[in-house]
Design a protein around this motif. Structure first.
Motif, PDB file in Angstrom:
ATOM      1  N   GLU A 245      60.483  -8.294  24.463  1.00  0.00           N
ATOM      2  CA  GLU A 245      61.924  -8.538  24.436  1.00  0.00           C
ATOM      3  C   GLU A 245      62.518  -7.869  23.197  1.00  0.00           C
ATOM      4  OE1 GLU A 245      63.080 -12.711  25.184  1.00  0.00           O
ATOM      5  OE2 GLU A 245      60.928 -13.032  25.485  1.00  0.00           O
ATOM      6  N   ASN A 246      63.782  -7.531  23.263  1.00  0.00           N
ATOM      7  CA  ASN A 246      64.531  -6.933  22.153  1.00  0.00           C
ATOM      8  C   ASN A 246      63.923  -5.607  21.697  1.00  0.00           C
ATOM      9  OD1 ASN A 246      66.277  -9.192  22.078  1.00  0.00           O
ATOM     10  ND2 ASN A 246      64.779 -10.300  20.857  1.00  0.00           N
ATOM     11  N   TYR A 247      63.616  -4.743  22.642  1.00  0.00           N
ATOM     12  CA  TYR A 247      63.092  -3.416  22.324  1.00  0.00           C
ATOM     13  C   TYR A 247      64.250  -2.419  22.289  1.00  0.00           C
ATOM     14  CZ  TYR A 247      63.802  -1.856  27.067  1.00  0.00           C
ATOM     15  OH  TYR A 247      64.389  -1.489  28.246  1.00  0.00           O
ATOM     16  N   ILE A 248      63.991  -1.235  21.746  1.00  0.00           N
ATOM     17  CA  ILE A 248      65.010  -0.181  21.700  1.00  0.00           C
ATOM     18  C   ILE A 248      64.761   0.857  22.781  1.00  0.00           C
ATOM     19  CG2 ILE A 248      65.981   1.693  20.311  1.00  0.00           C
ATOM     20  CD1 ILE A 248      65.454  -0.027  17.843  1.00  0.00           C
ATOM     21  N   SER A 249      63.528   1.391  22.831  1.00  0.00           N
ATOM     22  CA  SER A 249      63.241   2.441  23.811  1.00  0.00           C
ATOM     23  C   SER A 249      61.739   2.575  24.030  1.00  0.00           C
ATOM     24  CB  SER A 249      63.795   3.791  23.340  1.00  0.00           C
ATOM     25  OG  SER A 249      63.119   4.213  22.173  1.00  0.00           O
ATOM     26  N   VAL A 250      61.386   3.229  25.136  1.00  0.00           N
ATOM     27  CA  VAL A 250      60.006   3.606  25.407  1.00  0.00           C
ATOM     28  C   VAL A 250      59.839   5.022  24.865  1.00  0.00           C
ATOM     29  CG1 VAL A 250      58.282   4.052  27.180  1.00  0.00           C
ATOM     30  CG2 VAL A 250      59.876   2.139  27.452  1.00  0.00           C
ATOM     31  N   MET A 251      58.914   5.183  23.933  1.00  0.00           N
ATOM     32  CA  MET A 251      58.730   6.476  23.270  1.00  0.00           C
ATOM     33  C   MET A 251      57.727   7.367  23.994  1.00  0.00           C
ATOM     34  SD  MET A 251      58.606   5.034  19.383  1.00  0.00           S
ATOM     35  CE  MET A 251      58.300   6.614  18.657  1.00  0.00           C
ATOM     36  N   GLU A 252      56.630   6.779  24.461  1.00  0.00           N
ATOM     37  CA  GLU A 252      55.597   7.510  25.192  1.00  0.00           C
ATOM     38  C   GLU A 252      55.108   6.629  26.323  1.00  0.00           C
ATOM     39  OE1 GLU A 252      52.398   9.491  23.104  1.00  0.00           O
ATOM     40  OE2 GLU A 252      53.595   9.485  21.262  1.00  0.00           O
ATOM     41  N   TYR A 253      54.695   7.291  27.418  1.00  0.00           N
ATOM     42  CA  TYR A 253      54.266   6.527  28.586  1.00  0.00           C
ATOM     43  C   TYR A 253      53.200   7.277  29.350  1.00  0.00           C
ATOM     44  CZ  TYR A 253      54.660   4.096  33.094  1.00  0.00           C
ATOM     45  OH  TYR A 253      54.401   3.391  34.249  1.00  0.00           O
ATOM     46  N   SER A 254      52.017   6.704  29.437  1.00  0.00           N
ATOM     47  CA  SER A 254      50.952   7.232  30.283  1.00  0.00           C
ATOM     48  C   SER A 254      50.142   6.050  30.797  1.00  0.00           C
ATOM     49  CB  SER A 254      50.048   8.198  29.504  1.00  0.00           C
ATOM     50  OG  SER A 254      49.222   7.484  28.603  1.00  0.00           O
ATOM     51  N   LYS A 255      49.174   6.311  31.653  1.00  0.00           N
ATOM     52  CA  LYS A 255      48.350   5.220  32.197  1.00  0.00           C
ATOM     53  C   LYS A 255      47.411   4.622  31.150  1.00  0.00           C
ATOM     54  CE  LYS A 255      48.388   6.389  37.021  1.00  0.00           C
ATOM     55  NZ  LYS A 255      47.665   6.052  38.238  1.00  0.00           N
ATOM     56  N   GLN A 256      47.191   5.352  30.035  1.00  0.00           N
ATOM     57  CA  GLN A 256      46.297   4.865  28.990  1.00  0.00           C
ATOM     58  C   GLN A 256      47.016   4.356  27.743  1.00  0.00           C
ATOM     59  OE1 GLN A 256      45.855   8.177  30.245  1.00  0.00           O
ATOM     60  NE2 GLN A 256      44.544   7.346  31.835  1.00  0.00           N
ATOM     61  N   MET A 257      48.290   4.731  27.542  1.00  0.00           N
ATOM     62  CA  MET A 257      49.004   4.336  26.334  1.00  0.00           C
ATOM     63  C   MET A 257      50.507   4.286  26.572  1.00  0.00           C
ATOM     64  SD  MET A 257      49.412   6.154  22.640  1.00  0.00           S
ATOM     65  CE  MET A 257      50.232   7.494  23.433  1.00  0.00           C
ATOM     66  N   ILE A 258      51.127   3.253  26.020  1.00  0.00           N
ATOM     67  CA  ILE A 258      52.582   3.147  26.043  1.00  0.00           C
ATOM     68  C   ILE A 258      53.027   2.797  24.629  1.00  0.00           C
ATOM     69  CG2 ILE A 258      54.584   1.917  26.973  1.00  0.00           C
ATOM     70  CD1 ILE A 258      52.924   1.371  29.507  1.00  0.00           C
ATOM     71  N   LYS A 259      53.997   3.554  24.106  1.00  0.00           N
ATOM     72  CA  LYS A 259      54.583   3.255  22.800  1.00  0.00           C
ATOM     73  C   LYS A 259      56.019   2.796  23.018  1.00  0.00           C
ATOM     74  CE  LYS A 259      52.031   6.410  19.829  1.00  0.00           C
ATOM     75  NZ  LYS A 259      52.162   7.571  18.935  1.00  0.00           N
ATOM     76  N   VAL A 260      56.354   1.672  22.389  1.00  0.00           N
ATOM     77  CA  VAL A 260      57.679   1.083  22.528  1.00  0.00           C
ATOM     78  C   VAL A 260      58.291   0.941  21.139  1.00  0.00           C
ATOM     79  CG1 VAL A 260      58.971  -0.923  23.342  1.00  0.00           C
ATOM     80  CG2 VAL A 260      56.942  -0.175  24.591  1.00  0.00           C
ATOM     81  N   ASN A 261      59.495   1.453  20.967  1.00  0.00           N
ATOM     82  CA  ASN A 261      60.217   1.356  19.704  1.00  0.00           C
ATOM     83  C   ASN A 261      61.007   0.054  19.661  1.00  0.00           C
ATOM     84  OD1 ASN A 261      61.207   2.116  17.213  1.00  0.00           O
ATOM     85  ND2 ASN A 261      62.824   3.393  18.052  1.00  0.00           N
TER      86      ASN A 261
ATOM     87  N   ILE B  36      54.713   0.202  33.795  1.00  0.00           N
ATOM     88  CA  ILE B  36      55.860  -0.626  33.435  1.00  0.00           C
ATOM     89  C   ILE B  36      56.309  -1.287  34.728  1.00  0.00           C
ATOM     90  CG2 ILE B  36      58.204  -0.669  32.549  1.00  0.00           C
ATOM     91  CD1 ILE B  36      57.485   1.713  30.775  1.00  0.00           C
ATOM     92  N   LYS B  37      56.029  -2.580  34.847  1.00  0.00           N
ATOM     93  CA  LYS B  37      56.347  -3.306  36.078  1.00  0.00           C
ATOM     94  C   LYS B  37      57.850  -3.408  36.266  1.00  0.00           C
ATOM     95  CE  LYS B  37      55.460  -7.390  38.757  1.00  0.00           C
ATOM     96  NZ  LYS B  37      54.706  -8.619  38.888  1.00  0.00           N
ATOM     97  N   TYR B  38      58.556  -3.745  35.174  1.00  0.00           N
ATOM     98  CA  TYR B  38      60.018  -3.728  35.222  1.00  0.00           C
ATOM     99  C   TYR B  38      60.554  -3.447  33.834  1.00  0.00           C
ATOM    100  CZ  TYR B  38      60.093  -8.491  33.314  1.00  0.00           C
ATOM    101  OH  TYR B  38      59.927  -9.595  32.514  1.00  0.00           O
ATOM    102  N   ILE B  39      61.767  -2.943  33.804  1.00  0.00           N
ATOM    103  CA  ILE B  39      62.428  -2.633  32.543  1.00  0.00           C
ATOM    104  C   ILE B  39      63.910  -2.948  32.707  1.00  0.00           C
ATOM    105  CG2 ILE B  39      62.697  -0.205  33.162  1.00  0.00           C
ATOM    106  CD1 ILE B  39      62.233   0.452  30.172  1.00  0.00           C
ATOM    107  N   THR B  40      64.447  -3.713  31.779  1.00  0.00           N
ATOM    108  CA  THR B  40      65.871  -4.037  31.768  1.00  0.00           C
ATOM    109  C   THR B  40      66.426  -3.676  30.393  1.00  0.00           C
ATOM    110  OG1 THR B  40      65.678  -6.310  30.931  1.00  0.00           O
ATOM    111  CG2 THR B  40      65.440  -5.997  33.323  1.00  0.00           C
ATOM    112  N   GLU B  41      67.678  -3.941  30.200  1.00  0.00           N
ATOM    113  CA  GLU B  41      68.309  -3.683  28.909  1.00  0.00           C
ATOM    114  C   GLU B  41      67.704  -4.560  27.810  1.00  0.00           C
ATOM    115  OE1 GLU B  41      72.689  -4.444  27.163  1.00  0.00           O
ATOM    116  OE2 GLU B  41      72.615  -3.289  29.022  1.00  0.00           O
ATOM    117  N   ASP B  42      67.228  -5.750  28.184  1.00  0.00           N
ATOM    118  CA  ASP B  42      66.754  -6.717  27.203  1.00  0.00           C
ATOM    119  C   ASP B  42      65.238  -6.783  27.049  1.00  0.00           C
ATOM    120  OD1 ASP B  42      69.400  -7.605  26.700  1.00  0.00           O
ATOM    121  OD2 ASP B  42      69.305  -8.815  28.520  1.00  0.00           O
ATOM    122  N   ASP B  43      64.497  -6.511  28.113  1.00  0.00           N
ATOM    123  CA  ASP B  43      63.050  -6.651  28.030  1.00  0.00           C
ATOM    124  C   ASP B  43      62.345  -5.737  29.018  1.00  0.00           C
ATOM    125  OD1 ASP B  43      63.817  -8.174  30.265  1.00  0.00           O
ATOM    126  OD2 ASP B  43      62.115  -9.507  30.055  1.00  0.00           O
ATOM    127  N   LEU B  44      61.030  -5.623  28.809  1.00  0.00           N
ATOM    128  CA  LEU B  44      60.209  -4.857  29.733  1.00  0.00           C
ATOM    129  C   LEU B  44      58.860  -5.551  29.874  1.00  0.00           C
ATOM    130  CD1 LEU B  44      57.854  -2.931  28.179  1.00  0.00           C
ATOM    131  CD2 LEU B  44      59.904  -1.811  27.413  1.00  0.00           C
TER     132      LEU B  44
END
Length: 78
Positions: A26-42, A57-65
């Protein structure tokens, strides 16, 4: 002035894990990198690096992912 505990401050990121199968951020800014082995979230405080297998990423909204897959590690990069 009222000092709220860290877990009640609205703008701080909140990370909830369910076993090693699901992570909700919750309260994230953005997804920086996305692959099946690694996800970086700012977030406002740091970058979260999630490593595992078959990550999606099962779901992503403005507030949470929500990230699902086989999660091996969650690192907090300052």
């Amino acid at each position: 002035m009222v000092n709220l505990p860290n877990d009640l401050q609205i703008d701080l990121p909140r990370v909830t894990t369910i076993s090693n199968k699901c992570i909700n951020i919750e309260n994230y800014i953005s997804v920086m990198e996305y692959s099946k082995q690694m996800i970086k979230v700012n977030t406002k405080v740091n970058v979260l690096k999630i490593e595992g297998e078959n990550l999606i990423i099962k779901y992503i909204t403005e507030d949470d992912l929500c990230i699902e897959g086989k999660i091996y590690s969650v690192e907090y990069w300052v």
